[in-house]
Structure formats: C-alpha cells, structure tokens
Write a protein that holds these residues in place. Structure first.
Motif, short mmCIF file in Angstrom:
data_model
loop_
_atom_site.label_atom_id
_atom_site.label_comp_id
_atom_site.label_asym_id
_atom_site.label_seq_id
_atom_site.Cartn_x
_atom_site.Cartn_y
_atom_site.Cartn_z
N GLU A 59 -38.53 69.27 98.92
CA GLU A 59 -39.39 69.17 97.85
C GLU A 59 -40.91 69.80 98.12
O GLU A 59 -41.50 69.45 99.14
CB GLU A 59 -39.65 67.73 97.56
N PRO A 60 -41.42 70.65 97.02
CA PRO A 60 -42.77 71.24 97.17
C PRO A 60 -43.80 70.22 97.15
O PRO A 60 -43.69 69.15 96.53
CB PRO A 60 -42.69 72.09 95.90
N ALA A 61 -44.57 70.35 98.20
CA ALA A 61 -45.54 69.40 98.25
C ALA A 61 -46.83 69.22 97.46
O ALA A 61 -47.39 68.40 97.11
CB ALA A 61 -46.22 69.36 99.79
N GLU A 62 -47.00 70.36 96.81
CA GLU A 62 -48.39 70.83 96.19
C GLU A 62 -48.35 70.82 94.60
O GLU A 62 -49.09 71.09 93.89
CB GLU A 62 -49.02 71.91 96.72
N THR A 63 -46.81 70.53 94.11
CA THR A 63 -46.65 70.72 92.77
C THR A 63 -45.75 69.47 92.17
O THR A 63 -45.01 68.76 93.01
CB THR A 63 -45.77 71.94 92.13
N ALA A 86 -32.52 76.41 104.79
CA ALA A 86 -33.36 75.86 104.85
C ALA A 86 -34.72 76.55 104.18
O ALA A 86 -35.33 76.17 103.40
CB ALA A 86 -33.87 74.77 106.13
N GLY A 87 -34.65 77.61 104.98
CA GLY A 87 -36.09 78.45 104.50
C GLY A 87 -35.74 79.19 103.04
O GLY A 87 -36.58 79.11 102.52
N LEU A 88 -34.57 79.53 102.93
CA LEU A 88 -34.36 80.14 101.67
C LEU A 88 -34.28 79.32 100.48
O LEU A 88 -34.93 79.65 99.37
CB LEU A 88 -32.79 80.87 101.81
N VAL A 89 -33.69 78.11 100.78
CA VAL A 89 -33.62 77.18 99.59
C VAL A 89 -35.35 76.60 99.53
O VAL A 89 -35.51 76.29 98.27
CB VAL A 89 -32.79 75.86 99.82
N GLY A 90 -35.86 76.16 100.48
CA GLY A 90 -37.34 75.91 100.29
C GLY A 90 -38.05 76.90 99.49
O GLY A 90 -38.83 76.40 98.68
N GLU A 91 -38.10 78.24 99.88
CA GLU A 91 -38.70 79.21 98.93
C GLU A 91 -38.24 79.21 97.65
O GLU A 91 -39.23 79.12 96.87
CB GLU A 91 -38.24 80.51 99.69
N LEU A 92 -37.06 79.20 97.42
CA LEU A 92 -36.72 78.97 95.92
C LEU A 92 -37.16 77.80 95.33
O LEU A 92 -37.74 77.81 94.07
CB LEU A 92 -35.23 78.99 95.75
N ALA A 93 -37.11 76.62 95.94
CA ALA A 93 -37.74 75.36 95.27
C ALA A 93 -39.03 75.45 95.15
O ALA A 93 -39.55 75.08 94.16
CB ALA A 93 -37.35 74.34 96.13
N ARG A 94 -39.86 76.15 96.17
CA ARG A 94 -41.33 76.21 95.96
C ARG A 94 -41.70 77.10 94.97
O ARG A 94 -42.68 76.89 94.09
CB ARG A 94 -41.77 76.58 97.33
N ARG A 95 -41.01 78.23 94.70
CA ARG A 95 -41.39 79.12 93.72
C ARG A 95 -41.16 78.71 92.41
O ARG A 95 -41.57 78.90 91.46
CB ARG A 95 -40.87 80.49 93.99
N ALA A 96 -39.91 77.70 92.16
CA ALA A 96 -39.42 77.49 90.99
C ALA A 96 -40.45 76.17 90.47
O ALA A 96 -40.37 75.81 89.53
CB ALA A 96 -37.98 77.18 91.09
N GLY A 97 -40.66 75.56 91.67
CA GLY A 97 -41.46 74.34 91.35
C GLY A 97 -40.48 73.24 91.09
O GLY A 97 -40.74 72.12 90.11
N VAL A 98 -39.57 73.15 91.67
CA VAL A 98 -38.19 71.98 91.50
C VAL A 98 -37.96 71.39 92.87
O VAL A 98 -38.25 71.78 93.97
CB VAL A 98 -37.05 72.65 90.86
N SER A 99 -37.52 70.25 92.77
CA SER A 99 -36.98 69.60 94.07
C SER A 99 -35.67 69.96 94.18
O SER A 99 -34.69 70.48 93.16
CB SER A 99 -36.72 68.06 93.78
#
Length: 314
Positions: A59-63, A86-99
């Motif tokens: 989960e993105p921490a800042e959005t 984890a890196g790939l999925v975390g990047e995708l989640a962060r950029r999309a603003g989704v959990s």
C-alpha cells in the motif's frame, strides 16, 4: 541512452549462468536471487491470507488508494513468489495510487494445473465476498501470471461472478502449446528463454493434460465479457506472439484492448525499472491505464474499439 540501456541489459541477461537440468527448488532459489527487488521505501507491506493462500499486501504510504489490485506473479507456474515481485508490484501500486495484493498461489510440479487457477479464483472471490466493489478492483500479472490473470477472469465469468474494472498483463504466457511463430523466430534474440526452456515449464505445469484448454492457454479462449485489457510485451522475446494473439482474440471478442509492443526489450522488461527508461515508461502507462479505469468506477462499455499501438518511446 535508451539504446545503451537496452544493449547493456541484453548483455547482462545473456551472461547469466544456466543450469541445463535444474530441479524446481534450484530454479526457485536461482530465480529469487536473480530477480528479487524490495518494495519501494514509500510502500508499506504486510503479510496476509487471501482465499486460503498466503499473500503480500502493498500500500502506498503517501496517497489515499483509489482501488485494489490483485497481482499474480510470473515464473512459469513453477518459480516466483510475492517476495520476488515485491519491487515490481510496489512500483505499479505506487504509480497507480492503489492498494495491491500479490498472491502466493500454489506452484507446479507439486501442484499442477488447475491449482493456480483455483487459487486465483478463490482470491478474487474472497475480495468480492469481503466487500470489494468489482468496479474498484483490477487484476494484473506478468508472464505466467499474465496468463493466469486472464484464466482467473474466465473462471470467474463461468462462476457467474462480476468482472473487475480492468486487467493489465505484462509479457503474458497465454499459449502453452507453444504454437506462436515467435517461439522459433525470436529464439536467437531472446536473451532469457529458449523454446526448450519454455516447454519444460509447460511440462511441469500440465504434464499430459490438454495444453490448448482455455484455462491453460487463454489465447484459445472466448474472451467475451472480459474488462478493458492492456497487454504490454517486448519485441525481443519468444512470447511476443502470445501477447499479440491474445490482444487479437480479445479485440475479436469485443473486449476493449490496448496492445503495446516495446521495441528491442526482453521478457517482462518492466522488472528493470530505475535502470531502463523503457521499463519506467511502461510502468507509468500501465499505472495510468489502471488508475483511469478504477477512477471511472464504471462497468466495461460494450462495442469499444480495440487499440493496437507499437510503442517507441524517445
């Protein structure tokens, strides 16, 4: 710079040692060592259980998340885990603003087909049963996980479950019969896979089962009713035709589909974000695709036109 990055990545991948007859455990440890990247610093991770299987929440921490992504990792149905991705999925989640929830589905050969599809469907059903609005839910996956994402949605359709807002697949393995011409024509320029290596994964997953059945090879499925679909693939990979034919099948079945062929890059090149400009650009485009469809919170429109694009970023 982009050409230099592509050439350097190609040389790096070709220099990786290959064991001609590794067992599944050796494959898994080697894959984890070569591929694992941690989640971004600004993405919070938690262990959880979904549909009876272990999973990793990111989960993105800042959005404030605008929806949820169910992610199915690649690895030929034999290797890989939420940790390796984890890196790939975390990047995708962060950029999309989704959990995001990355599922640790069962692997072959200990758990052959259809175990992975059963786990994908159970996880999808659990999200719906837990109160997630399907219009605020998307699926994504890479390689085998891309094929599994489509198979999961086919199984959900057959079970009478609603479809999610969108699905994005990266270099999907969608034809386990290996009938695509690129399996042969791209073998010399693919720095990762040979046809024999891909066939070995199919053997472990399917054994003597029918490899053309839709839940194993969704390129042969009727995709009618699936949500808007994004397919990204590199031109330097043996699975190029899997992606192209999957997109063509989706378009023929009136699915809103976008195909992006990225030139001179390898299988799941998105793993190389931060060191390959194409990877960052592709992740940004995939994130935007997911975010826009989750934000609209509307069911897929019927009669939408298919869009095919050959992407060549500056």
């Amino acid at each position: 710079m982009t050409r230099q990055q592509r050439d350097a990545l190609d040389a790096l991948l070709r220099s990786a040692p290959r064991d001609p007859r590794p067992g599944p455990e050796a494959q898994r440890s080697g894959f984890a060592e070569a591929l694992t990247r941690p989640a971004p610093d600004d993405v919070i991770t938690r262990r959880t259980v979904l549909g009876g299987r272990p999973a990793l929440e990111l989960e993105p921490a800042e959005t404030t998340p605008r929806g949820r992504l169910l992610y199915l990792h690649g690895g030929g149905y034999v290797v890989g885990s939420p940790d390796t991705h984890a890196g790939l999925v975390g990047e995708l989640a962060r950029r999309a603003g989704v959990s995001a929830t990355s599922l640790d589905y069962r692997l072959a050969p200990e758990h052959p087909f259809p175990a992975a599809v059963e786990d994908g469907l159970a996880a999808y059903r659990a999200l719906l049963d837990g109160g997630t609005d399907p219009r605020e839910l998307a699926l994504a996956g890479d390689s085998a996980g891309g094929g599994l994402a489509i198979a999961t949605l086919l199984a959900a359709r057959e079970a009478g479950l609603p479809q999610p807002a969108a699905v994005a697949v990266l270099s999907p393995w969608a034809d386990l019969t290996l009938s695509g011409e690129s399996v042969r024509s791209k073998e010399e320029i693919d720095p990762i896979f040979t046809a024999a290596e891909v066939r070995a994964y199919a053997d472990l997953y399917l054994g003597d089962r029918d490899r053309a059945q839709p839940l194993a090879s969704p390129v042969f499925a009727d995709l009618t009713g699936l949500p808007p679909l994004l397919v990204q693939v590199g031109s330097h990979e043996v699975l190029l035709d899997d992606a192209v034919r999957l997109a063509g099948r989706a378009g023929a079945d009136d699915v809103d589909v976008t195909l992006e062929v990225w030139p001179k890059v390898p299988h799941v090149f998105q793993h190389h974000y931060g060191r390959l400009d194409d990877a960052d650009a592709a992740l940004d485009r995939a994130a935007r695709f997911l975010a826009e469809r989750l934000r609209s919170a509307q069911p897929a429109r019927s009669g939408s036109a298919a869009v095919v694009s050959v992407t060549s970023p500056a």
